[in-house]
Design an enzyme around this catalytic site. Structure first.
Site, PDB file in Angstrom:
ATOM      1  CG  HIS A  88      38.139  46.948  43.559  1.00 22.52           C
ATOM      2  ND1 HIS A  88      38.783  45.754  44.333  1.00 22.52           N
ATOM      3  CD2 HIS A  88      39.305  47.918  43.708  1.00 22.52           C
ATOM      4  CE1 HIS A  88      40.135  45.838  44.416  1.00 22.52           C
ATOM      5  NE2 HIS A  88      40.209  47.310  44.018  1.00 22.52           N
ATOM      6  CD  GLU A  91      39.381  49.454  46.964  1.00 20.98           C
ATOM      7  OE1 GLU A  91      40.612  49.290  47.285  1.00 20.98           O
ATOM      8  OE2 GLU A  91      38.984  50.104  45.862  1.00 20.98           O
ATOM      9  CD  GLU A 125      38.432  54.038  46.452  1.00 23.25           C
ATOM     10  OE1 GLU A 125      38.779  52.897  46.295  1.00 23.25           O
ATOM     11  OE2 GLU A 125      38.884  54.757  45.711  1.00 23.25           O
TER      12      GLU A 125
END
Length: 168
Positions: free
Chosen positions: A78, A28, A2
Site C-alpha cells: 500500500h 493496508e 481487496e
C-alpha cells in the site's frame, strides 16, 4: 478482491478464502509484523498489502514479505503516503522475490507533488526505474516542506485518545 472484510477479523478473512476461487488481498490497514503473522498463518490471503510507513519500516516489511513467501503469498505494498515512500518501496520491490505490484500516485498532483527534486515517473514500459543516486536514490526539495508543517496523523478513528488501537 481487496479488503473483503474488516482488517482485524482474521477468521472472517479465512472463511472468505475458503469459499471463493479468486485471489484475495488485504493488509493496508494492518499494523506491524504480528498482525501479518496471523493472516499468513491462517493462509487467509493471496496478496498482502502492508504499508511501509505504517507497518514498521523497510526492515519489518522485508520480514513480512519473507514470512509470506514461505506460504506462497505475494506482496503488493500500500503506497499512498508520499513520493519518498514510493522511492523506498521501489527499492523494496527490486529486492523482494514475492513482490507483485506497487500502488503508485502520480507525483504531479496533490500537496506533496514537489517533495522530490526529480520525481519518480512511470517509464514507457509501465515501470518505475530504480533510483541509483546515493541513499534511496532521490533528493528532497527542502523548500517544499515549508508549506507542509508537521501534523499528527491517525488512520481513521481506530485509535483511543492515548494512541492505543481499538477494534470494532
Amino acid at each position: 478482491m481487496e479488503e473483503s472484510v474488516r482488517p482485524e477479523n482474521y477468521d472472517a478473512m479465512k472463511k472468505v478464502a475458503d469459499h471463493v476461487s479468486i485471489p484475495l488481498a488485504s493488509g493496508e490497514s494492518n499494523y506491524g509484523i504480528y498482525e501479518f503473522k496471523q493472516l499468513i498463518e491462517r493462509q487467509a490471503l493471496d496478496i498482502l498489502q502492508p504499508d511501509i510507513c505504517c507497518c514498521g519500516g523497510v526492515l519489518t516489511l522485508k520480514k513480512i514479505a519473507a514470512m509470506a513467501e514461505a506460504q506462497y503469498m505475494m506482496i503488493a505494498p500500500h503506497n499512498p503516503m508520499s513520493p519518498l515512500a514510493t522511492a523506498v518501496n521501489v527499492h523494496f520491490a527490486a529486492s523482494t522475490s514475492n513482490f507483485l505490484i506497487l500502488e503508485y500516485s502520480a507525483p504531479d498532483s496533490g500537496a506533496r507533488k514537489n517533495v522530490l527534486k526529480e520525481p519518480l515517473m512511470v517509464n514507457k514500459d509501465g515501470y518505475v526505474d530504480i533510483p541509483n543516486k546515493p541513499g534511496w536514490g532521490v533528493e528532497l526539495n527542502e523548500e517544499a516542506f515549508k508549506s507542509m508543517p508537521p501534523a499528527p496523523w491517525r488512520r481513521g478513528t481506530n485509535f483511543h485518545a492515548d494512541g492505543s488501537p481499538y477494534f470494532q
